[in-house]
Scaffold this motif. Structure first.
Motif, PDB file in Angstrom:
ATOM      1  N   ASP A  25      50.313 -22.321 -87.708  1.00 18.05           N
ATOM      2  CA  ASP A  25      49.612 -22.126 -88.986  1.00 18.05           C
ATOM      3  C   ASP A  25      49.982 -20.794 -89.629  1.00 18.05           C
ATOM      4  O   ASP A  25      49.773 -20.601 -90.819  1.00 18.05           O
ATOM      5  N   THR A  26      50.505 -19.871 -88.831  1.00 16.54           N
ATOM      6  CA  THR A  26      50.860 -18.547 -89.356  1.00 16.54           C
ATOM      7  C   THR A  26      52.366 -18.399 -89.607  1.00 16.54           C
ATOM      8  O   THR A  26      52.796 -17.389 -90.144  1.00 16.54           O
ATOM      9  N   VAL A  27      53.144 -19.410 -89.206  1.00 20.49           N
ATOM     10  CA  VAL A  27      54.591 -19.378 -89.433  1.00 20.49           C
ATOM     11  C   VAL A  27      54.856 -19.971 -90.813  1.00 20.49           C
ATOM     12  O   VAL A  27      54.512 -21.124 -91.076  1.00 20.49           O
ATOM     13  N   LEU A  28      55.440 -19.173 -91.710  1.00 19.99           N
ATOM     14  CA  LEU A  28      55.658 -19.620 -93.082  1.00 19.99           C
ATOM     15  C   LEU A  28      57.105 -20.040 -93.302  1.00 19.99           C
ATOM     16  O   LEU A  28      58.041 -19.380 -92.849  1.00 19.99           O
ATOM     17  N   ILE A  29      57.253 -21.147 -94.011  1.00 16.97           N
ATOM     18  CA  ILE A  29      58.553 -21.694 -94.376  1.00 16.97           C
ATOM     19  C   ILE A  29      58.676 -21.574 -95.892  1.00 16.97           C
ATOM     20  O   ILE A  29      57.862 -22.132 -96.630  1.00 16.97           O
ATOM     21  N   ASP A  30      59.681 -20.839 -96.363  1.00 14.84           N
ATOM     22  CA  ASP A  30      59.925 -20.696 -97.797  1.00 14.84           C
ATOM     23  C   ASP A  30      61.091 -21.579 -98.184  1.00 14.84           C
ATOM     24  O   ASP A  30      62.099 -21.640 -97.485  1.00 14.84           O
ATOM     25  N   GLU A  31      60.952 -22.249 -99.314  1.00 13.88           N
ATOM     26  CA  GLU A  31      62.035 -23.082 -99.844  1.00 13.88           C
ATOM     27  C   GLU A  31      62.019 -22.944-101.357  1.00 13.88           C
ATOM     28  O   GLU A  31      60.980 -22.674-101.948  1.00 13.88           O
ATOM     29  N   GLN A  32      63.186 -23.107-101.964  1.00 17.80           N
ATOM     30  CA  GLN A  32      63.257 -23.050-103.420  1.00 17.80           C
ATOM     31  C   GLN A  32      64.291 -24.040-103.924  1.00 17.80           C
ATOM     32  O   GLN A  32      65.169 -24.474-103.172  1.00 17.80           O
ATOM     33  N   SER A  33      64.165 -24.388-105.200  1.00 19.98           N
ATOM     34  CA  SER A  33      65.164 -25.252-105.822  1.00 19.98           C
ATOM     35  C   SER A  33      66.489 -24.499-105.861  1.00 19.98           C
ATOM     36  O   SER A  33      66.520 -23.273-105.716  1.00 19.98           O
ATOM     37  N   ASN A  34      67.570 -25.236-106.064  1.00 22.42           N
ATOM     38  CA  ASN A  34      68.897 -24.613-106.061  1.00 22.42           C
ATOM     39  C   ASN A  34      69.016 -23.483-107.078  1.00 22.42           C
ATOM     40  O   ASN A  34      69.710 -22.497-106.840  1.00 22.42           O
ATOM     41  N   ASP A  35      68.345 -23.626-108.213  1.00 27.52           N
ATOM     42  CA  ASP A  35      68.428 -22.602-109.257  1.00 27.52           C
ATOM     43  C   ASP A  35      67.295 -21.572-109.175  1.00 27.52           C
ATOM     44  O   ASP A  35      67.204 -20.682-110.004  1.00 27.52           O
ATOM     45  N   GLY A  36      66.406 -21.715-108.184  1.00 22.29           N
ATOM     46  CA  GLY A  36      65.340 -20.744-107.988  1.00 22.29           C
ATOM     47  C   GLY A  36      64.169 -20.874-108.945  1.00 22.29           C
ATOM     48  O   GLY A  36      63.271 -20.025-108.946  1.00 22.29           O
ATOM     49  N   LEU A  37      64.116 -21.933-109.744  1.00 24.64           N
ATOM     50  CA  LEU A  37      63.043 -22.085-110.731  1.00 24.64           C
ATOM     51  C   LEU A  37      61.731 -22.561-110.105  1.00 24.64           C
ATOM     52  O   LEU A  37      60.667 -22.401-110.691  1.00 24.64           O
ATOM     53  N   LEU A  38      61.807 -23.143-108.918  1.00 26.04           N
ATOM     54  CA  LEU A  38      60.605 -23.615-108.227  1.00 26.04           C
ATOM     55  C   LEU A  38      60.670 -23.107-106.794  1.00 26.04           C
ATOM     56  O   LEU A  38      61.691 -23.252-106.117  1.00 26.04           O
ATOM     57  N   LYS A  39      59.577 -22.498-106.342  1.00 21.55           N
ATOM     58  CA  LYS A  39      59.510 -21.978-104.977  1.00 21.55           C
ATOM     59  C   LYS A  39      58.233 -22.490-104.321  1.00 21.55           C
ATOM     60  O   LYS A  39      57.180 -22.531-104.950  1.00 21.55           O
ATOM     61  N   VAL A  40      58.364 -22.880-103.055  1.00 21.71           N
ATOM     62  CA  VAL A  40      57.197 -23.332-102.299  1.00 21.71           C
ATOM     63  C   VAL A  40      57.166 -22.624-100.947  1.00 21.71           C
ATOM     64  O   VAL A  40      58.198 -22.244-100.409  1.00 21.71           O
ATOM     65  N   THR A  41      55.968 -22.450-100.444  1.00 18.49           N
ATOM     66  CA  THR A  41      55.763 -21.896 -99.106  1.00 18.49           C
ATOM     67  C   THR A  41      54.815 -22.832 -98.369  1.00 18.49           C
ATOM     68  O   THR A  41      53.752 -23.191 -98.887  1.00 18.49           O
ATOM     69  N   LEU A  42      55.226 -23.219 -97.164  1.00 10.53           N
ATOM     70  CA  LEU A  42      54.419 -24.076 -96.297  1.00 10.53           C
ATOM     71  C   LEU A  42      54.236 -23.386 -94.959  1.00 10.53           C
ATOM     72  O   LEU A  42      55.042 -22.532 -94.592  1.00 10.53           O
ATOM     73  N   THR A  43      53.233 -23.801 -94.221  1.00  7.89           N
ATOM     74  CA  THR A  43      53.148 -23.381 -92.821  1.00  7.89           C
ATOM     75  C   THR A  43      54.018 -24.331 -92.017  1.00  7.89           C
ATOM     76  O   THR A  43      54.398 -25.404 -92.490  1.00  7.89           O
ATOM     77  N   ALA A  44      54.333 -23.959 -90.786  1.00  8.63           N
ATOM     78  CA  ALA A  44      55.102 -24.849 -89.914  1.00  8.63           C
ATOM     79  C   ALA A  44      54.302 -26.096 -89.547  1.00  8.63           C
ATOM     80  O   ALA A  44      54.858 -27.061 -89.047  1.00  8.63           O
ATOM     81  N   ASN A  45      52.998 -26.090 -89.835  1.00  3.63           N
ATOM     82  CA  ASN A  45      52.174 -27.287 -89.665  1.00  3.63           C
ATOM     83  C   ASN A  45      52.119 -28.110 -90.951  1.00  3.63           C
ATOM     84  O   ASN A  45      51.295 -29.000 -91.092  1.00  3.63           O
ATOM     85  N   ARG A  46      52.976 -27.769 -91.905  1.00  6.81           N
ATOM     86  CA  ARG A  46      53.171 -28.523 -93.144  1.00  6.81           C
ATOM     87  C   ARG A  46      51.997 -28.456 -94.111  1.00  6.81           C
ATOM     88  O   ARG A  46      51.747 -29.389 -94.870  1.00  6.81           O
ATOM     89  N   ALA A  47      51.278 -27.352 -94.114  1.00  3.67           N
ATOM     90  CA  ALA A  47      50.232 -27.122 -95.112  1.00  3.67           C
ATOM     91  C   ALA A  47      50.834 -26.259 -96.222  1.00  3.67           C
ATOM     92  O   ALA A  47      51.446 -25.223 -95.948  1.00  3.67           O
ATOM     93  N   ILE A  48      50.683 -26.701 -97.468  1.00  4.84           N
ATOM     94  CA  ILE A  48      51.227 -25.948 -98.603  1.00  4.84           C
ATOM     95  C   ILE A  48      50.391 -24.699 -98.821  1.00  4.84           C
ATOM     96  O   ILE A  48      49.171 -24.764 -98.927  1.00  4.84           O
ATOM     97  N   LYS A  49      51.060 -23.554 -98.872  1.00  8.92           N
ATOM     98  CA  LYS A  49      50.381 -22.276 -99.084  1.00  8.92           C
ATOM     99  C   LYS A  49      50.542 -21.787-100.518  1.00  8.92           C
ATOM    100  O   LYS A  49      49.642 -21.180-101.073  1.00  8.92           O
ATOM    101  N   SER A  50      51.714 -22.024-101.120  1.00 11.21           N
ATOM    102  CA  SER A  50      51.904 -21.594-102.504  1.00 11.21           C
ATOM    103  C   SER A  50      53.031 -22.378-103.156  1.00 11.21           C
ATOM    104  O   SER A  50      53.941 -22.867-102.488  1.00 11.21           O
TER     105      SER A  50
END
Length: 106
Positions: A25-50
């Motif tokens: 729950d404390t391990v964060l996964i950051d991902e973004q679109s190829n152009d950087g216009l959309l960014k998401v952060t999830l926990t390793a338990n797949r809960a969306i944080k931002s």
């Protein structure tokens, strides 16, 4: 085969799995679109944080939906890989292999 010893090991492993899940729950996964216009952060338990959306994406609903689907799916895939790797490590390290129980902790 020591049944009491295996039951103790099973309980110990179950606790380690719960501890691992809590830690994920404390391990964060950051991902973004190829152009950087959309960014998401999830926990390793797949809960969306931002979710951060560039203003330019707000003008085209269909494009925004496509960005969300693609970026969230990539993030969920990464989070699932981390989650599975961590939980597999706990179960393989601590559990004696009992035929038919391989999927018990997934």
């Amino acid at each position: 085969m020591d049944l009491m010893g295996m039951m103790g090991k099973l309980k110990e492993t179950q606790q380690k799995i719960e501890d691992t899940k809590n830690r994920l729950d404390t391990v964060l996964i950051d991902e973004q679109s190829n152009d950087g216009l959309l960014k998401v952060t999830l926990t390793a338990n797949r809960a969306i944080k931002s979710i951060t959306i560039d203003d330019s994406l707000l003008e085209d609903k269909d494009q925004l939906e496509d960005y969300l689907i693609l970026t969230l799916n990539k993030a969920i895939e990464k989070a699932t890989d981390v989650n599975q790797t961590e939980l597999d490590a706990v179960t393989k390290m601590d559990m004696p292999m009992i035929p038919g129980m391989e999927d018990l902790f997934k």
